[in-house]
Design an enzyme around this catalytic site. Structure first.
Site, PDB file in Angstrom:
ATOM      1  N   LYS A  77       0.824  -1.213   0.000  1.00  0.00           N
ATOM      2  CA  LYS A  77       0.000   0.000   0.000  1.00  0.00           C
ATOM      3  C   LYS A  77       0.859   1.265   0.000  1.00  0.00           C
ATOM      4  CE  LYS A  77      -3.979  -2.126   2.350  1.00  0.00           C
ATOM      5  NZ  LYS A  77      -4.953  -1.980   3.456  1.00  0.00           N
TER       6      LYS A  77
ATOM      7  N   TYR B 167     -12.664  -2.970  -3.356  1.00  0.00           N
ATOM      8  CA  TYR B 167     -13.173  -2.827  -1.986  1.00  0.00           C
ATOM      9  C   TYR B 167     -14.697  -2.743  -1.959  1.00  0.00           C
ATOM     10  CZ  TYR B 167      -8.435  -2.246  -0.074  1.00  0.00           C
ATOM     11  OH  TYR B 167      -7.131  -2.448   0.337  1.00  0.00           O
TER      12      TYR B 167
ATOM     13  N   ASN C  81      -2.250  -0.013   7.047  1.00  0.00           N
ATOM     14  CA  ASN C  81      -1.709  -1.282   7.542  1.00  0.00           C
ATOM     15  C   ASN C  81      -0.818  -2.006   6.521  1.00  0.00           C
ATOM     16  OD1 ASN C  81      -3.723  -2.032   5.841  1.00  0.00           O
ATOM     17  ND2 ASN C  81      -4.990  -3.078   7.345  1.00  0.00           N
TER      18      ASN C  81
ATOM     19  N   HIS D  13      -2.106  -5.360   1.406  1.00  0.00           N
ATOM     20  CA  HIS D  13      -3.346  -6.108   1.140  1.00  0.00           C
ATOM     21  C   HIS D  13      -2.971  -7.526   0.719  1.00  0.00           C
ATOM     22  CE1 HIS D  13      -7.137  -7.451  -0.634  1.00  0.00           C
ATOM     23  NE2 HIS D  13      -6.386  -7.933  -1.614  1.00  0.00           N
TER      24      HIS D  13
ATOM     25  N   GLU E 197      -8.921 -11.515  -7.867  1.00  0.00           N
ATOM     26  CA  GLU E 197      -8.024 -10.373  -7.648  1.00  0.00           C
ATOM     27  C   GLU E 197      -6.774 -10.441  -8.524  1.00  0.00           C
ATOM     28  OE1 GLU E 197      -7.339 -10.044  -3.416  1.00  0.00           O
ATOM     29  OE2 GLU E 197      -9.393  -9.383  -3.040  1.00  0.00           O
TER      30      GLU E 197
END
Ligand code: UDP
Ligand code: MG
Length: 156
Positions: A9, A49, A112, A115, A126
């Site tokens: 991220k 998402y 965080n 992913h 994905e």
């Protein structure tokens, strides 16, 4: 062979953690099938998402994912999806166990660092969402017999 989709991220890109994160998967023995930088946009994030659309943090999450390019990775291995999730740790990084990527590198439930696909079914979707066919590579590991046992190799 099972594949999982990983995104490093923007918060990890900003913090200089790209190499450290890639290195963890490489040392674990997961085979890298695809690797690239991408600038995410509204369209791909709404899709990726979609399960969080109703949540109050959805706009912040999307915004946080567009601040810099991300690094997208596809890794391959026996039970890769579950193994990667174990290495990543709990969504809220303050509760993620030490030794996991989130547990070692983050204090946040949003920022965080990474992913990872949460099920085999979602991983297939994905991987296709982030990689075109020519961007994924099949090659033999020269040391498979040192990475997996006999019965495991039969399952691969
Ligand atoms: N997220 C957040 N607040 C929350 C839950 C999730 O900001 O209360 C963000 C966080 O960045 C998380 C992402 O939304 O990684 C996707 O949420 P999901 O429940 O799919 O968690 P993950 O699969 O990433 O552990
Ligand atoms: Mg998720």
């Amino acid at each position: 062979m099972e594949r999982s989709l990983i995104l490093i991220k923007p918060n990890a890109v900003q913090r200089g953690l790209i190499g450290e994160i890639i290195s963890r998967f490489e040392r674990k023995g997961l085979r890298l099938a695809g690797l690239k930088m991408m600038q995410l946009d509204d369209t791909i994030l709404n899709e990726h998402y979609a399960h969080l659309f109703e949540r109050p943090f959805f706009p912040y999450l999307k915004e946080s994912m567009m601040v810099t390019p991300v690094v997208a990775m596809c890794v391959e291995g026996l039970d890769a999806v579950e193994t990667v999730r174990l290495m990543v740790g709990a969504t809220n990084a303050r509760k993620a166990l030490p030794g996991t990527i989130r547990g070692d590198f983050s204090m946040s439930g949003e920022q965080n660092v990474i992913h990872a696909s949460d099920s085999v079914e979602n991983a297939e979707i994905e991987v296709k969402r982030f990689f075109r066919e020519g961007e994924l590579f099949e090659y033999e590991s020269a040391i498979t017999s040192f990475e997996y046992g006999h019965e495991e190799r039969a399952r691969m």
